[in-house]
Design an enzyme around this catalytic site. Sequence first.
Site, short mmCIF file in Angstrom:
data_model
loop_
_atom_site.label_atom_id
_atom_site.label_comp_id
_atom_site.label_asym_id
_atom_site.label_seq_id
_atom_site.Cartn_x
_atom_site.Cartn_y
_atom_site.Cartn_z
N LYS A 196 0.85 -1.19 0.00
CA LYS A 196 0.00 0.00 0.00
C LYS A 196 0.89 1.23 0.00
O LYS A 196 1.67 1.46 0.93
CB LYS A 196 -0.92 0.01 1.22
CG LYS A 196 -1.87 1.20 1.25
CD LYS A 196 -2.79 1.15 2.45
CE LYS A 196 -3.74 2.33 2.47
NZ LYS A 196 -4.65 2.29 3.63
N ARG A 206 -11.07 9.41 1.65
CA ARG A 206 -10.97 10.07 2.96
C ARG A 206 -12.11 11.04 3.18
O ARG A 206 -12.56 11.25 4.31
CB ARG A 206 -9.60 10.74 3.08
CG ARG A 206 -8.47 9.72 3.17
CD ARG A 206 -7.09 10.33 3.09
NE ARG A 206 -6.07 9.28 3.16
CZ ARG A 206 -4.79 9.48 2.89
NH1 ARG A 206 -4.36 10.68 2.54
NH2 ARG A 206 -3.93 8.47 2.97
N GLU A 239 7.81 -6.60 1.25
CA GLU A 239 6.66 -6.42 2.14
C GLU A 239 5.66 -7.57 1.97
O GLU A 239 5.14 -8.12 2.95
CB GLU A 239 5.97 -5.10 1.82
CG GLU A 239 6.71 -3.86 2.29
CD GLU A 239 6.44 -3.53 3.74
OE1 GLU A 239 5.74 -4.31 4.42
OE2 GLU A 239 6.94 -2.49 4.21
N LYS A 254 -2.18 -1.60 -3.71
CA LYS A 254 -3.04 -0.42 -3.67
C LYS A 254 -2.18 0.84 -3.78
O LYS A 254 -1.18 0.93 -3.06
CB LYS A 254 -3.84 -0.40 -2.36
CG LYS A 254 -4.82 0.76 -2.24
CD LYS A 254 -5.56 0.70 -0.91
CE LYS A 254 -6.55 1.86 -0.81
NZ LYS A 254 -7.24 1.89 0.49
N SER A 280 -10.36 5.31 -4.93
CA SER A 280 -11.36 6.37 -5.13
C SER A 280 -10.91 7.43 -6.12
O SER A 280 -11.72 7.93 -6.91
CB SER A 280 -11.69 7.01 -3.78
OG SER A 280 -10.52 7.58 -3.19
N TYR A 319 -15.02 0.30 -7.14
CA TYR A 319 -16.29 1.00 -7.03
C TYR A 319 -17.11 0.87 -8.32
O TYR A 319 -18.29 1.23 -8.34
CB TYR A 319 -16.04 2.47 -6.72
CG TYR A 319 -15.20 2.67 -5.48
CD1 TYR A 319 -15.72 2.43 -4.21
CD2 TYR A 319 -13.86 3.05 -5.57
CE1 TYR A 319 -14.95 2.58 -3.07
CE2 TYR A 319 -13.07 3.21 -4.44
CZ TYR A 319 -13.62 2.97 -3.19
OH TYR A 319 -12.85 3.11 -2.07
#
Length: 330
Positions: A196, A206, A239, A254, A280, A319
């Site tokens: 991320k 947010r 990671e 992400k 988003s 979305y």
Amino acid sequence: MFPLRRNRRLRTNEAIRSLVRETIITPNDFLVPLFVVEGKGIKDEIPSMPNYFRYSLDLLEGEVKELWKLGLKSVLLFVKVPDNLKDNKGTEALNPNGLMQRAIKTVKNACPDMVVMTDVALDPYSVYGHDGIIENGQIINDETAEFLAEMSISHAQAGADFVAPSDMMDGRILTIREALEDEGFINTGIMSYSAKYASAFYGPFRDALDSAPVDLVDIPKDKKTYQMDYANRFEAIRETEMDIDEGADIVMVKPGISYLDILRDIKNEVDVPVAVYQVSGEYAMIKAAAEKGWLNHDQVMMETTTAFKRAGADIIASYFAKDVVKLLNL
């Protein structure tokens, strides 16, 4: 002499193109993010995310049933926490009757077979908008990881199938996995946000949850001390491999479209399902450009969605999921 092979023969018409198409999108590819708020009768459009909504629990039930009818079988829950319930340690996150816990039960009651994944992070609950507990102006790692493990147990107790730590604290996957095992939740999965990045594409999200970091002098103004530097490539593999070693069942990249190289690198290296999140900001850009008439909405939506799967995604959090599936069903 012209070459005997003419590649255009396989592009002659849509029937032939469909016959030889390498990447196929189906409803099974999608994880649907859902935003939940307190109250009743609320379906509140998010201004920076046109045609995407926050739902109160009574309307969440209907939305989940509609998703199921469309063939969308997995959701990822996020909650918008009232300001009066926020503090530095995210105490409300452990409330067994909290909004997230009730949302999990609502989805499971509406569609028992729906896969329910839950956001595990402090930022919706933090008065500072950060993913970790703050002490002396710093986001502290280990205490945050312990708290995230408690949060994960609370979600599992409410019926979550998977917890999805989105915080990027070091070692939190092992801490969560051991806590779940100790409490008997051996079948509760972990989808880790493994790669991320500290991205500028998160702004509308947010706004949706009112979870942006606050601008105070003595605390970090962004999340760059724990989310990854977007200039780094090989760090993402490290990671991700660490998260798998610690017990992650699914790993995630992400954001999405600007990180297709990372998605492919990780897919080539690991043997667990790989998710990608079309975030988003990516959604909002396509919506805005389409509203201006600069892009064809459906064509760009399908092209970017296909790009994620072509790059190696087994799961696409998007979305656009409902819109894509409705278009596929035409």
